[in-house]
Design an enzyme around this catalytic site. Structure first.
Site, PDB file in Angstrom:
ATOM      1  N   TYR A 146       0.020  22.035  72.601  1.00  0.00           N
ATOM      2  CA  TYR A 146      -1.106  22.913  72.920  1.00  0.00           C
ATOM      3  C   TYR A 146      -0.589  24.339  72.859  1.00  0.00           C
ATOM      4  CZ  TYR A 146      -4.678  25.258  75.768  1.00  0.00           C
ATOM      5  OH  TYR A 146      -5.653  26.110  76.231  1.00  0.00           O
ATOM      6  N   ASP A 196       6.797  28.142  70.394  1.00  0.00           N
ATOM      7  CA  ASP A 196       5.910  28.457  71.509  1.00  0.00           C
ATOM      8  C   ASP A 196       6.681  28.144  72.784  1.00  0.00           C
ATOM      9  OD1 ASP A 196       4.135  28.445  73.591  1.00  0.00           O
ATOM     10  OD2 ASP A 196       2.531  27.416  72.509  1.00  0.00           O
ATOM     11  N   LYS A 211       3.844  33.173  80.954  1.00  0.00           N
ATOM     12  CA  LYS A 211       4.170  32.582  82.257  1.00  0.00           C
ATOM     13  C   LYS A 211       5.319  33.291  82.996  1.00  0.00           C
ATOM     14  CE  LYS A 211       2.111  28.253  80.856  1.00  0.00           C
ATOM     15  NZ  LYS A 211       0.854  27.931  81.493  1.00  0.00           N
TER      16      LYS A 211
HETATM   17  N1  HOZ Z   1      -1.104  23.229  80.118  1.00  0.00           N
HETATM   18  C1  HOZ Z   1      -1.783  24.434  80.465  1.00  0.00           C
HETATM   19  C2  HOZ Z   1      -0.885  25.581  80.322  1.00  0.00           C
HETATM   20  N2  HOZ Z   1      -0.046  25.549  79.223  1.00  0.00           N
HETATM   21  C3  HOZ Z   1      -2.380  24.298  81.818  1.00  0.00           C
HETATM   22  C4  HOZ Z   1      -3.012  25.515  82.364  1.00  0.00           C
HETATM   23  C5  HOZ Z   1      -4.445  25.670  82.019  1.00  0.00           C
HETATM   24  O1  HOZ Z   1      -4.882  25.359  80.930  1.00  0.00           O
HETATM   25  O2  HOZ Z   1      -5.139  26.157  82.901  1.00  0.00           O
END
Ligand code: HOZ
Length: 429
Positions: A144, A238, A266
């Site tokens: 993702y 990524d 992050k």
């Molecule tokens: N896996 C997502 C962040 N890479 C979770 C956070 C979200 O989408 O709110």
């Protein structure tokens, strides 16, 4: 344990917020029940509006690597706040954070700050296209990379959680240059190149974190990089999740692979909204104002986020918690596996440093298809029992658990007790 106030806020939130949340994963759709509303957090603990306290293994999906409200980060952010919140002009803090980031990634001479991981990746992809003059991008199923149109296909995270193959509202044209390969399967990448000389780049989470934790096997990443070099295509890492988390220099340092373009987010903002993309000089020369690839942002390089990022990364470098992460990760893996064995529950645990998660399956998980063999109903039962026993987990089988350097033996004991109760409950269904 009562959730009355969360219930009340949830109902209230439904009126003006979509599903009462601002990001779908938070909606608890795949674990049932309603989302918890959070009041505060400190160190390793997070507290909901009903006053229930949990050991936090979500950590805002990664950024709170030092634990919540680390005193140095808070001090730096407060100090920055006093000077103003946003200027639409450059500050010294941007230069300082840029140096810390570039020093950590050997293949990065310049970086551009943006406001989120999604923005970092969509810019990184535009940059790969600008630099190579080619259009197509290969992504791996289960990875993702944020919610940009072109990459919302075969994606993990919230789409996997909600079992969505893609997103409505994405025009066919937006994904016509997106090709899909299978994680840990170099042949599936090579195939795309057989009759196609219009591939700009392959984008990858060097350690998968959005289909649950999935680890590159053997020399997959190195071989991928070598292959792409031979084809004149770029590797985009990524590292929004893994940057400064797998190691100070991200998964690339840990795995000994250097990407052409790196996307971050992050941890580099210490919990404040931030993202970044960077690359070596000749690639970054493409970005405006130096080159013709346009990308901009009014709030980019926000001074509070920069201050939070500088303080977080400085402290992280000082603490160097990566060995500790490895040790705690190994302990949690053993706890999960032994408890599963005790109660006769099929379980596979994948972990890499400070990211891990259990899959309720008996199949080794090295790609998205295998991750999807997990029994999500079992996960849902496990999730709620962990909550009831004071451990806050991502409400999805397909989201990684995160560790902070603040975790104590007492926290681990609490997690172990909760795992025992939760695994027992799973064994009864
Ligand atoms: N896996 C997502 C962040 N890479 C979770 C956070 C979200 O989408 O709110």
């Amino acid at each position: 344990m009562k959730f009355n106030k969360s219930e009340k806020l949830y109902k209230k939130g439904l009126k003006n917020l979509v599903g009462a949340v601002n990001s779908p994963v938070r909606a608890f759709s795949s674990v049932g029940g309603n989302p918890l509303f959070i009041k505060k957090a400190k160190g390793t603990k997070i507290t909901d509006v009903d006053g229930n306290e949990y050991v936090d293994l979500v950590l805002s999906y990664g950024p709170m690597i030092l634990g919540h409200r680390h005193k140095k980060v808070e001090k730096a952010a407060k100090k920055a706040l006093k000077n103003g919140y946003s200027f639409g002009a450059s500050t010294e803090a941007e230069i300082k954070l840029a140096k810390i980031v570039c020093d950590a990634f050997p293949n990065m001479d310049k970086v551009r700050f943006v406001n989120s991981g999604t923005e970092a990746v969509l810019s990184g992809i535009r940059l790969a296209r600008a630099y190579t003059g080619k259009d197509k991008i290969i992504k791996f199923s289960g990875c993702y990379h944020g919610h940009q149109d072109a990459l919302l296909v075969a994606a993990g995270s919230g789409l996997a959680t909600l079992s969505l193959p893609g997103s409505k509202g994405v025009p066919e044209g937006a994904v016509k240059n997106t090709l899909i390969a299978e994680y840990n399967n170099l042949e599936s990448v090579k195939k795309h190149f057989e009759n196609d000389d219009n591939i700009a780049a392959v984008i990858i989470e060097p350690i998968g974190g959005n289909m649950g934790v999935v680890i590159p096997q053997n020399n997959f990443l190195k071989e991928l990089k070598d292959f792409l070099e031979s084809k004149g295509a770029l590797l985009i890492a990524d590292e929004v999740m893994t940057g400064f988390r797998s190691k100070f220099g991200g998964a690339q340092e840990l795995l000994g692979v250097t990407a052409d373009i790196t996307c971050l987010g992050k941890v580099i903002g210490g919990g404040f909204p931030v993202g970044a993309y960077g690359a070596r000089e000749e690639i970054m020369q493409e970005v405006a104002p130096l080159g013709g690839m346009y990308q901009a942002g009014t709030l980019s390089g926000n001074p509070i986020a920069m201050a939070g990022g500088i303080a977080t990364l400085t402290e992280l470098k000082k603490q160097n918690p990566y060995e500790k992460f490895e040790e705690i990760g190994a302990i949690l893996e053993v706890i999960l596996l032994e408890t599963a064995k005790k109660y006769n529950v099929d379980l596979v645990v994948n972990r890499f440093g400070s990211m891990l998660n259990p899959f309720f399956t008996n199949v080794e998980v090295t790609n998205f298809e295998q991750a999807q063999t997990s029994d999500t109903q079992k996960f849902a039962v496990f999730f709620w029992e962990m909550i009831k026993n004071g451990v806050f987990l991502p409400p999805s089988q397909f989201e990684a658990w995160f560790l902070s350097s603040a975790l104590s033996d007492k926290d681990i004991q609490k997690i172990a007790n909760a795992v025992d109760k939760a695994m027992y409950k799973v064994s009864t269904i």
